[in-house]
Structure formats: C-alpha cells, structure tokens
Design an enzyme around this catalytic site. Structure first.
Site, PDB file in Angstrom:
ATOM      1  N   SER A 249       0.831  -1.166   0.011  1.00 57.48           N
ATOM      2  CA  SER A 249      -0.086  -0.053  -0.059  1.00 57.48           C
ATOM      3  C   SER A 249       0.751   1.208   0.069  1.00 57.48           C
ATOM      4  O   SER A 249       2.034   1.436   0.387  1.00 57.48           O
ATOM      5  CB  SER A 249      -0.866  -0.078   1.185  1.00 57.48           C
ATOM      6  OG  SER A 249      -0.231   0.531   2.442  1.00 57.48           O
ATOM      7  N   LYS A 250       0.163   2.237  -0.408  1.00 57.45           N
ATOM      8  CA  LYS A 250       1.119   3.369  -0.534  1.00 57.45           C
ATOM      9  C   LYS A 250       1.116   3.995   0.737  1.00 57.45           C
ATOM     10  O   LYS A 250       2.115   4.718   1.026  1.00 57.45           O
ATOM     11  CB  LYS A 250       0.567   4.563  -1.466  1.00 57.45           C
ATOM     12  CG  LYS A 250      -0.886   5.158  -1.229  1.00 57.45           C
ATOM     13  CD  LYS A 250      -1.024   6.058  -2.348  1.00 57.45           C
ATOM     14  CE  LYS A 250      -2.473   6.422  -2.905  1.00 57.45           C
ATOM     15  NZ  LYS A 250      -2.572   7.581  -3.945  1.00 57.45           N
ATOM     16  N   ARG A 251       0.299   3.679   1.658  1.00 54.97           N
ATOM     17  CA  ARG A 251       0.110   4.068   3.090  1.00 54.97           C
ATOM     18  C   ARG A 251       1.606   3.560   3.616  1.00 54.97           C
ATOM     19  O   ARG A 251       2.215   4.548   4.424  1.00 54.97           O
ATOM     20  CB  ARG A 251      -0.912   3.835   3.876  1.00 54.97           C
ATOM     21  CG  ARG A 251      -2.025   4.747   3.544  1.00 54.97           C
ATOM     22  CD  ARG A 251      -3.370   4.282   4.205  1.00 54.97           C
ATOM     23  NE  ARG A 251      -4.370   4.781   3.565  1.00 54.97           N
ATOM     24  CZ  ARG A 251      -5.783   5.217   3.855  1.00 54.97           C
ATOM     25  NH1 ARG A 251      -5.820   5.553   4.927  1.00 54.97           N
ATOM     26  NH2 ARG A 251      -6.582   5.669   2.812  1.00 54.97           N
TER      27      ARG A 251
END
Ligand code: GLU
Ligand code: ZN
Length: 409
Positions: A249-251
């Site tokens: 995930s980009k998080r």
C-alpha cells in the site's frame, strides 16, 4: 450490442501505487479487447486527502506505462467533466432527486448527537432519527440554514444480492449497512454517492476496482434501483500483498511505478509483471506486451485469492526484456544509467550494449558492471564481448589478471 465502457477512478492522494496501476491496467485491457472505451476520472472530493501534484503524476504514469485512456480530464470526451470537484451541482441535483424518490433523506443531527449513538464497541450506527421529520420541519430547517447532510435510506430488512464477475454471488443483509452520508455538510458528495452518479452518467458498463468495495456494492445497487438505472457489472480484484500478512500500500510507503522506473526496471516489464499479479493467461506465457496482454486477458484468469508482489520475479522479467532488445534500443532505454558509469564516452556504446544485455536485469546495475573498464582499452572490450568470454567468471578472471599485465608495461 452496447459499447463496453470501463473507468479508472483514482483519488489524487500521492503517487500512483502498484495496486492502483493494476486496477487501471485490467480496466484498460478489458475495454480494449472488446473494442470499448477506457475512461479516467479523478475522484478529488475528499479535500483533506488531496496531495498537490498527484493529478499530474496520474496523467504522467498512465501515459508513460502505455495504459492510456480514451477520455479524461486532460484529453476530453463526451461525458465530462471528468474531475469530481467540477461536478458538484450534478451531485446536488441527483441527491435531491433521490430524496424525492425515498432513497435518501436530510439529516440535521449535530456531531454531539451522533457521538451519543456509539455502541459498546465504539461503533456508531445512525439510528434513522431524521427520517421521521415532517416535510414542514425539513423545509423550516433548510430555510433557517441549519447545517445538514444527506443520508442514504437503507431498508432495515432484506438482503442485497448481486453477481460479481470474479467473486460470484455476493449478498449482504441490509441490517448490516448504515444509512451512510451521501452529501457532506460542505455540499460535497462522498465516494459512496459520487461513484454511482458518475458511473451511471458516464455510461460505465463494467466497474473494475479492488475487493474493498465488494461488500459496499449492495448499497450502491440500492441507488441504481431507486433511480431506475441499469446496474453496471462488477469486477472486483483481489488484493496485492507485500507478504502473507501485509497489503502492498502507498500508506506504507511501498514502491510505485515511478520508483521502479527510477530503479532501472524496464517499463514494459513492470506493466507485464503487474498484469500477472492476480491474473494468469491460459497458455502460461509470462512475457507479454500490452497488446498481447489485451488479446489474452480474460475474467476467468483472474484469481480470487490475494497475490504476493515478488520483486525478484519482476526483476527476472525485466532481464528478459533487456535480453530481447536490439543494441540500439538498449542504448536508448538505458541512456540515463549508461551516463552514470565512469566509462561513458570511452567506448563504442554498441559494444557496451552487447556486453551488458545478457548480464543485467535492471539498468541500475550498469555502472557497477562496467566501471572496471576504466582501466582497459577498446581491445579488451572486444575480448569481453567475444564469444569465448561470455560468462562473468571469465571476465572477472581476465579483469583480475589484467592490472598485473598492465603494471609490467
Ligand atoms: N477513488 C476510489 C479509490 O481510489 C475509486 C474506487 C473505484 O474504482 O470505484 O479507491
Ligand atoms: Zn439526523
């Protein structure tokens, strides 16, 4: 037959992550193989999550990777505007219609009241309090400028059922769905409302998106039904994992397409590898161009289970692409990395390309592989590329021997 129309609907919240690009790719492949249209829509109604510059990153990444859209904010089309923040009036208009149709209602509850609705686990489920307001009461409050949201009116009983083209029959009991907010107090729509309005108005026939939306889809279907609109077909895609436990995930700051390009991966290989994350072709071929991918793509090949992102495999694929390049192509694509080596300009690039093509998987390996040539001349390079000296061990042996010889002269 109706034209197939798919869309990619990213929120501009930073770079375009691998999962997002895969959604875009499958959506693109599905439309292209059926002669349909692929649309880009920017979902920017959540201003708190907006990151400056990220719309441009989306445009650039899609162009650069070849996953090009037929319609979108920067290319136009007959169904615009393609940016949600420019469609505010439309959502207002349709929200009011839905209220008239009984599918939604005004809610004037204060945040304080909402906070009293928490259950023992801390979850809030709205109690339909404002559904019982009379027409007069509502008009009075609207006239007095009392802040409000518009909520969906989800039936208290019954089950929402639909057939996902990957996951099959999905059913969700309405009692488990909250009367979610469709229009926020600032007048902006939530995703839950805007996706329905836009997919309908943009003529989207197949909605391709991640499994996180699998169980919210019944509430979207309630809105299609209330408006009397045909529901689209749904294609939900399995998650991409970094390992058995964690989603990519980009998080978490996991790498993006752009990061991999900067690391020296062949672009076509990145797209090719992403295509294989959750889909496999019937013939088990792995190396495929975008065009071959769209010829071979099939919904039956999409897996229901999560797939694990394997950078080693993507690297291997990148190496396969490098091997199959002509020397000229190699020089063009590796340009930036060739220039980083200490011997750039010292040798014939065509010979360097010949030497490197079978020895690297990503372009960033270039400087380390050829910097040793600093101590040699054209004649030695010719030896390295000579048939008889094809393996790295042979070269290493030769290179180790060479300085001694040089020191004698
Ligand atoms: N804006 C949503 C997201 O980025 C789009 C989901 C969808 O494709 O409907 O997750
Ligand atoms: Zn209320």
């Amino acid at each position: 037959m109706k034209e197939i129309r798919t869309r990619f609907a990213p929120s501009p919240t930073g770079y375009l992550h691998i999962g997002g690009l895969r959604t875009a790719l499958y959506s693109y492949l599905f439309a292209k193989q059926r002669g349909g249209s692929f649309v880009l829509r920017i979902e920017d109604t959540d201003s708190a999550r907006y990151v400056d510059g990220s719309v441009q990153i989306i445009y650039d990444t899609m162009r650069d990777s070849g996953i090009m859209y037929d319609e979108g904010p920067d290319v136009g089309g007959n169904y615009g505007p393609y940016v949600q923040s420019q469609r505010k009036e439309l959502y207002q208009e349709y929200a009011k219609k839905l209220v008239e149709l009984g599918g939604a209602y005004y809610c004037f509850c204060t945040p304080d009241r909402i906070s009293t609705l928490k259950d023992s686990e801390g979850n809030t489920k709205y109690d339909k309090h404002c559904l019982s307001l009379s027409k007069e009461e509502i008009e009075e409050k609207l006239k007095n400028g009392v802040p409000y949201v518009i909520r969906q009116n989800v039936p208290e009983e019954g089950t929402g059922v639909y057939t996902d083209l990957v996951y099959g029959e999905i059913s969700v009991d309405y009692k488990d769905i909250e009367d979610g907010i469709l229009i926020k107090s600032d007048g902006m729509p939530t995703y839950n409302f805007a996706n329905v309005i836009d997919d309908h108005l943009m003529g989207i026939t197949h909605v391709v998106r991640g499994t996180e939306y699998l169980s919210s889809t019944p509430k979207y279907n309630l809105m299609y039904d209330a408006f009397g609109w045909e529901r689209p077909q749904y294609i939900h895609l399995p998650p991409i994992m970094k390992d058995a436990q964690h989603k990519l995930s980009k998080r978490n700051g996991d790498a993006s397409y752009e990061d991999f390009v900067n690391k020296g991966y062949v672009k076509e290989a990145i797209v090719n590898y992403i295509a294989l994350l959750g889909w496999s072709p019937k013939n088990n071929t792995e190396k495929m161009s975008l065009r071959e991918l769209s010829e071979n793509f099939s919904l039956e090949g999409i897996s229901k289970s999560p797939s694990i992102f394997d950078e080693v495999k993507m690297k291997w694929l990148s190496g396969e692409y490098i091997k199959s390049m002509t020397n000229e192509e190699f020089i063009e694509k590796a340009d930036k990395f060739l220039k980083l080596s200490k011997v750039y300009g010292k040798y014939d690039l065509l010979k360097i390309a010949e030497l490197l093509k079978t020895r690297i998987e990503i372009f960033s390996e270039i400087p380390d592989k050829i910097n040793f040539l600093e101590e040699f001349g054209e004649y030695d390079l010719a030896l390295f590329t000579h048939k008889k000296m094809k393996t790295d061990t042979e070269i290493a042996k030769f290179v180790c021997r060479k300085p001694k010889r040089l020191s004698k002269t």
